[in-house]
Design a protein around this motif. Structure first.
Motif, PDB file in Angstrom:
ATOM      1  N   ARG A   1       7.540  15.885   2.540  1.00  0.00           N
ATOM      2  CA  ARG A   1       7.852  15.290   1.231  1.00  0.00           C
ATOM      3  C   ARG A   1       7.227  13.897   1.099  1.00  0.00           C
ATOM      4  O   ARG A   1       6.675  13.550   0.052  1.00  0.00           O
ATOM      5  CB  ARG A   1       9.365  15.221   1.069  1.00  0.00           C
ATOM      6  N   ALA A   2       7.288  13.089   2.146  1.00  0.00           N
ATOM      7  CA  ALA A   2       6.685  11.758   2.122  1.00  0.00           C
ATOM      8  C   ALA A   2       5.158  11.853   2.061  1.00  0.00           C
ATOM      9  O   ALA A   2       4.507  11.085   1.346  1.00  0.00           O
ATOM     10  CB  ALA A   2       7.127  10.956   3.343  1.00  0.00           C
ATOM     11  N   LEU A   3       4.598  12.794   2.789  1.00  0.00           N
ATOM     12  CA  LEU A   3       3.143  12.991   2.752  1.00  0.00           C
ATOM     13  C   LEU A   3       2.685  13.415   1.366  1.00  0.00           C
ATOM     14  O   LEU A   3       1.616  13.006   0.896  1.00  0.00           O
ATOM     15  CB  LEU A   3       2.721  14.018   3.802  1.00  0.00           C
ATOM     16  N   ALA A   4       3.501  14.209   0.691  1.00  0.00           N
ATOM     17  CA  ALA A   4       3.172  14.630  -0.681  1.00  0.00           C
ATOM     18  C   ALA A   4       3.161  13.424  -1.619  1.00  0.00           C
ATOM     19  O   ALA A   4       2.320  13.337  -2.528  1.00  0.00           O
ATOM     20  CB  ALA A   4       4.157  15.682  -1.166  1.00  0.00           C
ATOM     21  N   ILE A   5       4.073  12.488  -1.404  1.00  0.00           N
ATOM     22  CA  ILE A   5       4.095  11.269  -2.230  1.00  0.00           C
ATOM     23  C   ILE A   5       2.832  10.450  -1.991  1.00  0.00           C
ATOM     24  O   ILE A   5       2.208   9.964  -2.943  1.00  0.00           O
ATOM     25  CB  ILE A   5       5.363  10.439  -1.939  1.00  0.00           C
ATOM     26  N   LEU A   6       2.422  10.315  -0.736  1.00  0.00           N
ATOM     27  CA  LEU A   6       1.194   9.575  -0.433  1.00  0.00           C
ATOM     28  C   LEU A   6      -0.022  10.239  -1.076  1.00  0.00           C
ATOM     29  O   LEU A   6      -0.901   9.560  -1.622  1.00  0.00           O
ATOM     30  CB  LEU A   6       1.002   9.458   1.078  1.00  0.00           C
ATOM     31  N   GLU A   7      -0.054  11.552  -1.034  1.00  0.00           N
ATOM     32  CA  GLU A   7      -1.159  12.278  -1.672  1.00  0.00           C
ATOM     33  C   GLU A   7      -1.127  12.069  -3.185  1.00  0.00           C
ATOM     34  O   GLU A   7      -2.157  11.901  -3.828  1.00  0.00           O
ATOM     35  CB  GLU A   7      -1.061  13.761  -1.331  1.00  0.00           C
ATOM     36  N   ARG A   8       0.064  12.058  -3.721  1.00  0.00           N
ATOM     37  CA  ARG A   8       0.223  11.853  -5.171  1.00  0.00           C
ATOM     38  C   ARG A   8      -0.249  10.454  -5.573  1.00  0.00           C
ATOM     39  O   ARG A   8      -0.864  10.280  -6.624  1.00  0.00           O
ATOM     40  CB  ARG A   8       1.682  12.069  -5.558  1.00  0.00           C
ATOM     41  N   LEU A   9       0.031   9.452  -4.736  1.00  0.00           N
ATOM     42  CA  LEU A   9      -0.450   8.098  -5.021  1.00  0.00           C
ATOM     43  C   LEU A   9      -1.975   8.086  -5.142  1.00  0.00           C
ATOM     44  O   LEU A   9      -2.533   7.468  -6.051  1.00  0.00           O
ATOM     45  CB  LEU A   9      -0.005   7.133  -3.912  1.00  0.00           C
ATOM     46  N   THR A  10      -2.630   8.758  -4.232  1.00  0.00           N
ATOM     47  CA  THR A  10      -4.091   8.847  -4.268  1.00  0.00           C
ATOM     48  C   THR A  10      -4.552   9.544  -5.535  1.00  0.00           C
ATOM     49  O   THR A  10      -5.467   9.072  -6.217  1.00  0.00           O
ATOM     50  CB  THR A  10      -4.611   9.593  -3.021  1.00  0.00           C
ATOM     51  N   ASP A  11      -3.901  10.659  -5.868  1.00  0.00           N
ATOM     52  CA  ASP A  11      -4.272  11.414  -7.066  1.00  0.00           C
ATOM     53  C   ASP A  11      -4.062  10.609  -8.355  1.00  0.00           C
ATOM     54  O   ASP A  11      -4.777  10.806  -9.339  1.00  0.00           O
ATOM     55  CB  ASP A  11      -3.472  12.719  -7.155  1.00  0.00           C
ATOM     56  N   LEU A  12      -3.075   9.703  -8.337  1.00  0.00           N
ATOM     57  CA  LEU A  12      -2.791   8.885  -9.518  1.00  0.00           C
ATOM     58  C   LEU A  12      -3.727   7.686  -9.644  1.00  0.00           C
ATOM     59  O   LEU A  12      -3.658   6.937 -10.615  1.00  0.00           O
ATOM     60  CB  LEU A  12      -1.333   8.401  -9.488  1.00  0.00           C
ATOM     61  N   GLY A  13      -4.601   7.505  -8.668  1.00  0.00           N
ATOM     62  CA  GLY A  13      -5.602   6.447  -8.770  1.00  0.00           C
ATOM     63  C   GLY A  13      -5.256   5.163  -8.041  1.00  0.00           C
ATOM     64  O   GLY A  13      -5.914   4.140  -8.249  1.00  0.00           O
ATOM     65  N   PHE A  14      -4.248   5.181  -7.199  1.00  0.00           N
ATOM     66  CA  PHE A  14      -3.933   3.987  -6.434  1.00  0.00           C
ATOM     67  C   PHE A  14      -5.026   3.718  -5.419  1.00  0.00           C
ATOM     68  O   PHE A  14      -5.611   4.642  -4.853  1.00  0.00           O
ATOM     69  CB  PHE A  14      -2.584   4.149  -5.714  1.00  0.00           C
ATOM     70  N   ASP A  15      -5.296   2.441  -5.187  1.00  0.00           N
ATOM     71  CA  ASP A  15      -6.304   1.995  -4.237  1.00  0.00           C
ATOM     72  C   ASP A  15      -5.940   2.470  -2.827  1.00  0.00           C
ATOM     73  O   ASP A  15      -4.757   2.483  -2.473  1.00  0.00           O
ATOM     74  CB  ASP A  15      -6.348   0.456  -4.293  1.00  0.00           C
ATOM     75  N   PRO A  16      -6.922   2.844  -2.018  1.00  0.00           N
ATOM     76  CA  PRO A  16      -6.632   3.281  -0.646  1.00  0.00           C
ATOM     77  C   PRO A  16      -5.841   2.257   0.174  1.00  0.00           C
ATOM     78  O   PRO A  16      -5.004   2.630   0.994  1.00  0.00           O
ATOM     79  CB  PRO A  16      -8.016   3.523  -0.036  1.00  0.00           C
ATOM     80  N   ASP A  17      -6.076   0.962  -0.057  1.00  0.00           N
ATOM     81  CA  ASP A  17      -5.307  -0.069   0.654  1.00  0.00           C
ATOM     82  C   ASP A  17      -3.830  -0.016   0.266  1.00  0.00           C
ATOM     83  O   ASP A  17      -2.951  -0.202   1.103  1.00  0.00           O
ATOM     84  CB  ASP A  17      -5.852  -1.468   0.354  1.00  0.00           C
ATOM     85  N   TYR A  18      -3.562   0.234  -1.008  1.00  0.00           N
ATOM     86  CA  TYR A  18      -2.180   0.341  -1.477  1.00  0.00           C
ATOM     87  C   TYR A  18      -1.511   1.563  -0.854  1.00  0.00           C
ATOM     88  O   TYR A  18      -0.366   1.485  -0.400  1.00  0.00           O
ATOM     89  CB  TYR A  18      -2.139   0.421  -3.009  1.00  0.00           C
ATOM     90  N   VAL A  19      -2.232   2.671  -0.832  1.00  0.00           N
ATOM     91  CA  VAL A  19      -1.682   3.904  -0.244  1.00  0.00           C
ATOM     92  C   VAL A  19      -1.384   3.676   1.234  1.00  0.00           C
ATOM     93  O   VAL A  19      -0.332   4.084   1.746  1.00  0.00           O
ATOM     94  CB  VAL A  19      -2.636   5.105  -0.454  1.00  0.00           C
ATOM     95  N   ALA A  20      -2.280   2.985   1.935  1.00  0.00           N
ATOM     96  CA  ALA A  20      -2.062   2.698   3.361  1.00  0.00           C
ATOM     97  C   ALA A  20      -0.829   1.812   3.551  1.00  0.00           C
ATOM     98  O   ALA A  20      -0.036   2.033   4.474  1.00  0.00           O
ATOM     99  CB  ALA A  20      -3.296   2.031   3.963  1.00  0.00           C
ATOM    100  N   SER A  21      -0.654   0.820   2.680  1.00  0.00           N
ATOM    101  CA  SER A  21       0.522  -0.043   2.803  1.00  0.00           C
ATOM    102  C   SER A  21       1.806   0.738   2.498  1.00  0.00           C
ATOM    103  O   SER A  21       2.845   0.507   3.126  1.00  0.00           O
ATOM    104  CB  SER A  21       0.410  -1.276   1.905  1.00  0.00           C
TER     105      SER A  21
END
Length: 146
Positions: free
Chosen positions: A72-92
């Motif tokens: 479930r948490a990994l799906a949220i991280l993937e969703r952040l990427t799909d929504l256009g969040f910067d890779p640095d933000y996704v990593a944080s």
């Protein structure tokens, strides 16, 4: 010519042109043969399941996030990427999720629910993406002038 099992279940070839295999027509032998086949099939099935589980574990080890975070948490991280969040933000956010799970595991599902709800809010997503981009540019500007 292919090997065939006769209808009696004895396991003996039905083609008379094949070499004599010593098959018995005794029903007890046929039952023992059938029981042996069932046992071999069960052991092979168990072994296959074990190998599949090991393969899955190796795949998880290759992808370190899978060891630290639930699907479930990994799906949220993937969703952040799909929504256009910067890779640095996704990593944080990944680091924040790992830390949250370690420090407050009993609250982790509530935290994930809140994140999912926030990501459903398009205004929140747009504001956060823009804010992070501005902060990132400001940091780059300050670093370049120093």
């Amino acid at each position: 010519m292919p090997f065939r099992i006769d209808q009696s279940g004895s396991g003996c070839p039905t083609d008379s042109s094949t070499i004599n295999t010593g098959c018995s027509t005794n029903p007890a032998d046929a039952e023992q043969f059938t029981a042996g086949l069932v046992d071999v099939e069960r052991r092979l099935t168990d072994r296959i399941a074990d190998l599949i589980a090991r393969r899955d574990t190796l795949r998880q080890l290759a992808d370190g996030d899978r060891l630290l975070l639930p699907d479930r948490a990994l799906a949220i991280l993937e969703r952040l990427t799909d929504l256009g969040f910067d890779p640095d933000y996704v990593a944080s956010q990944r680091e924040a999720l790992v830390l949250a799970r370690a420090l407050a595991p009993e609250l982790f599902d509530i935290f994930l629910t809140q994140l999912e709800q926030r990501l459903d809010d398009r205004e929140f997503v747009d504001l956060t993406v823009t804010d992070h981009a501005i902060c990132h540019l400001t940091t780059l500007s300050v670093t370049a002038t120093a």
